[in-house]
Design a protein around this motif. Sequence first.
Motif, PDB file in Angstrom:
ATOM      1  N   PHE A  57     -54.245 -43.166 -27.040  1.00 17.01           N
ATOM      2  CA  PHE A  57     -53.387 -42.734 -28.286  1.00 17.01           C
ATOM      3  C   PHE A  57     -54.176 -41.523 -28.845  1.00 17.01           C
ATOM      4  O   PHE A  57     -55.554 -41.503 -28.827  1.00 17.01           O
ATOM      5  CB  PHE A  57     -53.242 -43.920 -29.377  1.00 17.01           C
ATOM      6  CG  PHE A  57     -52.122 -45.049 -28.807  1.00 17.01           C
ATOM      7  CD1 PHE A  57     -50.965 -44.456 -29.348  1.00 17.01           C
ATOM      8  CD2 PHE A  57     -52.217 -45.930 -28.036  1.00 17.01           C
ATOM      9  CE1 PHE A  57     -49.962 -45.524 -28.816  1.00 17.01           C
ATOM     10  CE2 PHE A  57     -51.411 -46.732 -27.655  1.00 17.01           C
ATOM     11  CZ  PHE A  57     -50.046 -46.724 -28.222  1.00 17.01           C
ATOM     12  N   ILE A  58     -53.540 -40.968 -29.665  1.00 13.35           N
ATOM     13  CA  ILE A  58     -54.046 -39.819 -30.919  1.00 13.35           C
ATOM     14  C   ILE A  58     -53.351 -40.133 -32.097  1.00 13.35           C
ATOM     15  O   ILE A  58     -52.118 -40.405 -31.954  1.00 13.35           O
ATOM     16  CB  ILE A  58     -53.564 -38.377 -30.190  1.00 13.35           C
ATOM     17  CG1 ILE A  58     -54.758 -38.023 -28.825  1.00 13.35           C
ATOM     18  CG2 ILE A  58     -53.879 -37.397 -31.350  1.00 13.35           C
ATOM     19  CD1 ILE A  58     -54.555 -36.670 -28.608  1.00 13.35           C
ATOM     20  N   LEU A  59     -54.119 -40.279 -33.308  1.00 11.08           N
ATOM     21  CA  LEU A  59     -53.511 -40.312 -34.322  1.00 11.08           C
ATOM     22  C   LEU A  59     -52.865 -41.885 -34.282  1.00 11.08           C
ATOM     23  O   LEU A  59     -52.131 -42.049 -35.360  1.00 11.08           O
ATOM     24  CB  LEU A  59     -52.667 -39.390 -34.979  1.00 11.08           C
ATOM     25  CG  LEU A  59     -53.436 -38.011 -34.915  1.00 11.08           C
ATOM     26  CD1 LEU A  59     -52.438 -36.863 -35.385  1.00 11.08           C
ATOM     27  CD2 LEU A  59     -54.682 -38.259 -36.047  1.00 11.08           C
ATOM     28  N   SER A  60     -53.137 -42.800 -33.378  1.00  5.81           N
ATOM     29  CA  SER A  60     -52.543 -44.219 -33.451  1.00  5.81           C
ATOM     30  C   SER A  60     -51.261 -44.147 -33.235  1.00  5.81           C
ATOM     31  O   SER A  60     -50.467 -45.148 -33.302  1.00  5.81           O
ATOM     32  CB  SER A  60     -53.077 -44.813 -34.801  1.00  5.81           C
ATOM     33  OG  SER A  60     -54.361 -44.734 -34.846  1.00  5.81           O
ATOM     34  N   VAL A  61     -50.610 -42.747 -33.072  1.00  4.42           N
ATOM     35  CA  VAL A  61     -49.146 -43.103 -32.766  1.00  4.42           C
ATOM     36  C   VAL A  61     -48.744 -42.017 -31.469  1.00  4.42           C
ATOM     37  O   VAL A  61     -47.969 -42.808 -30.818  1.00  4.42           O
ATOM     38  CB  VAL A  61     -48.600 -42.226 -34.132  1.00  4.42           C
ATOM     39  CG1 VAL A  61     -46.902 -42.059 -33.606  1.00  4.42           C
ATOM     40  CG2 VAL A  61     -48.728 -42.786 -35.206  1.00  4.42           C
ATOM     41  N   VAL A 245     -67.439 -32.636 -26.931  1.00  7.39           N
ATOM     42  CA  VAL A 245     -65.961 -32.891 -26.510  1.00  7.39           C
ATOM     43  C   VAL A 245     -65.510 -34.163 -26.396  1.00  7.39           C
ATOM     44  O   VAL A 245     -64.460 -34.727 -26.999  1.00  7.39           O
ATOM     45  CB  VAL A 245     -65.984 -32.241 -24.993  1.00  7.39           C
ATOM     46  CG1 VAL A 245     -64.464 -32.858 -24.346  1.00  7.39           C
ATOM     47  CG2 VAL A 245     -66.107 -30.805 -24.919  1.00  7.39           C
ATOM     48  N   THR A 246     -66.581 -35.146 -25.996  1.00  6.78           N
ATOM     49  CA  THR A 246     -66.180 -36.680 -26.127  1.00  6.78           C
ATOM     50  C   THR A 246     -66.067 -37.169 -27.608  1.00  6.78           C
ATOM     51  O   THR A 246     -64.985 -37.833 -27.962  1.00  6.78           O
ATOM     52  CB  THR A 246     -67.262 -37.359 -25.203  1.00  6.78           C
ATOM     53  OG1 THR A 246     -67.589 -36.986 -24.204  1.00  6.78           O
ATOM     54  CG2 THR A 246     -66.816 -38.982 -25.407  1.00  6.78           C
ATOM     55  N   GLY A 247     -67.056 -36.649 -28.379  1.00  6.54           N
ATOM     56  CA  GLY A 247     -66.818 -37.064 -29.733  1.00  6.54           C
ATOM     57  C   GLY A 247     -65.549 -36.502 -30.569  1.00  6.54           C
ATOM     58  O   GLY A 247     -64.989 -37.178 -31.264  1.00  6.54           O
ATOM     59  N   LEU A 248     -64.899 -35.282 -30.095  1.00  6.10           N
ATOM     60  CA  LEU A 248     -63.873 -34.839 -30.664  1.00  6.10           C
ATOM     61  C   LEU A 248     -62.593 -35.475 -30.209  1.00  6.10           C
ATOM     62  O   LEU A 248     -61.778 -35.942 -31.284  1.00  6.10           O
ATOM     63  CB  LEU A 248     -63.681 -33.374 -30.283  1.00  6.10           C
ATOM     64  CG  LEU A 248     -62.607 -32.523 -30.781  1.00  6.10           C
ATOM     65  CD1 LEU A 248     -62.649 -32.547 -32.313  1.00  6.10           C
ATOM     66  CD2 LEU A 248     -62.569 -31.322 -30.143  1.00  6.10           C
ATOM     67  N   ILE A 249     -62.454 -35.929 -29.127  1.00  2.00           N
ATOM     68  CA  ILE A 249     -61.336 -36.591 -28.487  1.00  2.00           C
ATOM     69  C   ILE A 249     -61.543 -38.040 -29.130  1.00  2.00           C
ATOM     70  O   ILE A 249     -60.331 -38.548 -29.412  1.00  2.00           O
ATOM     71  CB  ILE A 249     -61.502 -36.586 -27.058  1.00  2.00           C
ATOM     72  CG1 ILE A 249     -61.217 -35.222 -26.541  1.00  2.00           C
ATOM     73  CG2 ILE A 249     -60.366 -37.623 -26.423  1.00  2.00           C
ATOM     74  CD1 ILE A 249     -61.519 -35.371 -25.109  1.00  2.00           C
ATOM     75  N   PHE A 250     -62.754 -38.639 -29.144  1.00  2.00           N
ATOM     76  CA  PHE A 250     -62.561 -39.966 -29.941  1.00  2.00           C
ATOM     77  C   PHE A 250     -62.136 -39.884 -31.370  1.00  2.00           C
ATOM     78  O   PHE A 250     -61.724 -40.627 -31.972  1.00  2.00           O
ATOM     79  CB  PHE A 250     -63.948 -40.657 -29.845  1.00  2.00           C
ATOM     80  CG  PHE A 250     -64.264 -41.361 -28.596  1.00  2.00           C
ATOM     81  CD1 PHE A 250     -63.899 -40.836 -27.162  1.00  2.00           C
ATOM     82  CD2 PHE A 250     -65.054 -42.352 -28.407  1.00  2.00           C
ATOM     83  CE1 PHE A 250     -63.885 -41.552 -26.127  1.00  2.00           C
ATOM     84  CE2 PHE A 250     -65.708 -43.017 -27.284  1.00  2.00           C
ATOM     85  CZ  PHE A 250     -64.642 -42.573 -26.275  1.00  2.00           C
ATOM     86  N   GLY A 251     -62.732 -38.745 -31.994  1.00  2.00           N
ATOM     87  CA  GLY A 251     -62.260 -38.555 -33.336  1.00  2.00           C
ATOM     88  C   GLY A 251     -60.651 -38.107 -33.419  1.00  2.00           C
ATOM     89  O   GLY A 251     -60.134 -38.703 -34.462  1.00  2.00           O
ATOM     90  N   LEU A 252     -59.958 -37.613 -32.796  1.00  2.00           N
ATOM     91  CA  LEU A 252     -58.377 -37.338 -32.504  1.00  2.00           C
ATOM     92  C   LEU A 252     -58.088 -38.858 -32.360  1.00  2.00           C
ATOM     93  O   LEU A 252     -56.649 -38.977 -32.998  1.00  2.00           O
ATOM     94  CB  LEU A 252     -57.975 -36.509 -31.550  1.00  2.00           C
ATOM     95  CG  LEU A 252     -58.381 -35.028 -31.833  1.00  2.00           C
ATOM     96  CD1 LEU A 252     -58.314 -34.182 -30.813  1.00  2.00           C
ATOM     97  CD2 LEU A 252     -58.068 -34.531 -33.015  1.00  2.00           C
ATOM     98  N   ASP A 254     -59.045 -41.752 -33.264  1.00  2.00           N
ATOM     99  CA  ASP A 254     -59.468 -42.794 -34.032  1.00  2.00           C
ATOM    100  C   ASP A 254     -60.036 -42.139 -35.358  1.00  2.00           C
ATOM    101  O   ASP A 254     -61.191 -41.472 -35.033  1.00  2.00           O
ATOM    102  CB  ASP A 254     -60.169 -44.093 -33.751  1.00  2.00           C
ATOM    103  CG  ASP A 254     -60.380 -45.070 -34.938  1.00  2.00           C
ATOM    104  OD1 ASP A 254     -59.616 -44.851 -35.977  1.00  2.00           O
ATOM    105  OD2 ASP A 254     -60.738 -46.122 -34.601  1.00  2.00           O
ATOM    106  N   ILE A 255     -59.545 -41.710 -36.454  1.00  2.00           N
ATOM    107  CA  ILE A 255     -60.369 -40.953 -37.257  1.00  2.00           C
ATOM    108  C   ILE A 255     -61.484 -41.601 -38.021  1.00  2.00           C
ATOM    109  O   ILE A 255     -62.581 -40.796 -38.321  1.00  2.00           O
ATOM    110  CB  ILE A 255     -59.343 -40.707 -38.719  1.00  2.00           C
ATOM    111  CG1 ILE A 255     -59.730 -39.645 -39.719  1.00  2.00           C
ATOM    112  CG2 ILE A 255     -59.326 -42.113 -39.567  1.00  2.00           C
ATOM    113  CD1 ILE A 255     -59.668 -38.354 -39.192  1.00  2.00           C
ATOM    114  N   ASN A 256     -61.725 -43.159 -37.792  1.00  2.00           N
ATOM    115  CA  ASN A 256     -63.099 -43.511 -38.062  1.00  2.00           C
ATOM    116  C   ASN A 256     -64.292 -43.268 -36.976  1.00  2.00           C
ATOM    117  O   ASN A 256     -65.194 -43.530 -37.141  1.00  2.00           O
ATOM    118  CB  ASN A 256     -62.763 -45.088 -38.091  1.00  2.00           C
ATOM    119  CG  ASN A 256     -61.912 -45.337 -39.296  1.00  2.00           C
ATOM    120  OD1 ASN A 256     -61.821 -44.911 -40.200  1.00  2.00           O
ATOM    121  ND2 ASN A 256     -60.835 -46.553 -39.099  1.00  2.00           N
TER     122      ASN A 256
END
Length: 824
Positions: A57-61, A245-252, A254-256
């Motif tokens: 998911f991105i942004l849980s939605v 790159v991995t951290g950015l995709i993880f952040g997208l 889940d904002i946490n």
Amino acid sequence: MGKIQGSYMEPMQERKVVDFKFSLHSLLESLRNKLESVLFKRGLVLFIFGFMLGRAFILSVLTPFSLPFFAAAYYIRKDKSPLIFFGIVAGSLTISITNALYSFMIISLFLVLNKIIKWFTRDEAKILPFIVLASVLLGRIVWSIADVGDLTIYNALMATVEAGLAFVLTMIFMQSIPLLSMSKRRQAIKTEELVCLIILIASMMTGAMGWAFEGVTLANILARYLVLIFAFTAGATVGSTVGVVTGLIFGLADINSFPEMSLLAFSGLLGGLLKEGKKAGTIFGLIVATLLLGLYSNQSGSIMTSLYETLLAAIIFILTPRLFTSQIAKHIPGTSEHSAEQQAYVRKIRDATARRVEQFSSIFNALATSFQKQEAAERIDPDMEVDYFFANVTAKTCQTCFKKEKCWAANGYNKTYDTMKNIMYELEENNGVLSNKTVWDWERRCVRSDKVIDTIQNELHYFHADQKLQQQIKESRKLVAEQLHGVSEVMANFAKEIQKERENHEKQEDQLLDALQSFGIEVDHIEIYNLDQGNVDIDITIPYCSGMGQCEKLIAPLLSDILGEQIVVYSEECGKHKHDYCYATFRSAKRFVVETGIAYAAKNGGFVSGDSYTTIEIGAGKYALAISDGMGNGERAYLESKETLALLEQILQSGIDEEIAIKSINSILSLRTTDEVYATLDLAIVDLQDAQSKFIKVGSTPSFIKRGDRVIKIQASNLPIGIIQDFEVDVVSEQLKAGDLLIMMSDGIFEGPRHIENMDLWLKRKILELETDDPQAVADIIMEEVIRSSDGYIDDDMTVLVAKVNHNNPKWKPIPAISLRKGA
């Protein structure tokens, strides 16, 4: 007995150990091949990625990953698309039945739209991202209307965002999926391919975000393991890039998880910098990054959880086989494994090429030997040939004669045979005429004397024709054998050149770079291929120089002083604009140069001269000068001499030895026609490194060397080319010096003034009286003197070829710099 048994048992034990190691290696290789077959050929890797991306998911939605992955895989690996489809739906089903239905719907919608659009266009690669865009946009809108009953602005905006992300991800996945679907890949991974692959892997890892135990998240463990792998195999640059790159995709997703990006990037940087410490150094970098960034968190439990994730990732990393990391490193440019792989591949190609060339060389050598053996085996005894000759004569005359028994009886055989042999020899010597005494003696012995004499005379024509044919065949075989030997030798030398290892000149390249930069010359790159004295070969790349010629004016003189020999610009390619680069090749200058002059005149002032000349550089630092004089005058003689020199140029430039070249030309010209057509050849070959010269004169006039107040005569005794098939080439060697004038001429010059008794003395005197050393002026003066001494008549074609040997002095002198020698 015990000693013998003990000594016997030890080799048996060693053999068992070797057999066990071999069996273990075979077992591991078999397991590896089966694993590769299951993962790559059967598509298990694609199924796993589809399953995880179905959960992402991105942004849980938003779920923009599943359809782009299916679409790209459908285009690249259509045969595995049902397996990927099942994996995506199964992954979505682990979230909820609703997500599984949505994934099923948009994939089905994509397949329908793709089928329809295929009717209008065949360029599926370009249209595929737009089909995905339309499928996601239409599918999300329909799903929102079905779920809520109305399309709100928020839902429309989210549908547009998801469709845009799916459009971009489709293009990314189309580049990264081929890297997953091939088990063996020789080409290096490009930078954009590597980034696309990391995006795909990181997107897949987001599917594991919901899996945790006691606060330890599987996604974070996999992300840190991924950073460890790339930092260890590719270094700090790639490691930190993978972390970002991995951290950015993880952040997208889940904002946490946004703080995870800093940890991954920093650990990739530290792990890559400490990769020289092997796996322990890379793990230490990850632990340090975890502890340092954990200090910014006020919760001690958060630090411990992050540390647990790091330790678990480190354990998985330690258990990763070295073979796996080495395989990854081989495909990433800049790594030592990639360089070794490229060098091994180049070495393999080079060795294979050298082996093929050596095989061809051995084939040509075997063919040449076969021709020589066949020639030796087919040599016929002259007495046997005479016997065959008289067998044909007697078959047509004596076999039907009533006095055959008397003439060829045991007591009269030798007399009859000897008499007939004498008749044959006399007919040969006197052009078919017999003396009266021979005729009278033969008439007393033979009742068919006239018929026998006529038969012998007729058979002689066939006999001589057969001998001439056999001689031509013999010479043809000899020519072929010599040519094949020459080609075999050239190819064998070429194979040796191929197998020469290129020396590693990294230290010298750095020294040259420092020396040039210390002089204020900006240099981008230096590549040294050879530093041998007299054979230096260097490529230098410099920024745009605006055509100011600094390679010739600055760099070449600096290299000359640094390397202790004269270096010149061999080739130069200037950049087109200010952001471009200039490329120049520098090589050793030849110690000597040859300047030539030519003067010629046709017989009676005609337009076509039977003389031809050439001056060519034949490689390996040698310069050839040649004059050929065809028999007679006019166009026929011109074509003869021109063809002789054309053959000479081609054979010499192929690398075949000069003597073999002359013999080959002689055989070709003597065998190609029955006419008495021949040509002279005057050849001089000058070595531009030491001025050592070879002179080969085939039926040509002497040459002269003017050295100060001395004149040296060069002559040799060889018949012209094409007169006889077999001859030995007489080679004369002479050491030339700087300032020497080499004067070569055709027989029209040497034999022109008929009233002069001693032409040698006359020419030497004229050469000594020369007041100029310009080659063209010398050629013109000698031509004018010869024509004047003949009262203005030109009785034969005349050619004068003059060469002056000088030291090679480039325009720019060496510029004093630091001293650099090979091996310094």
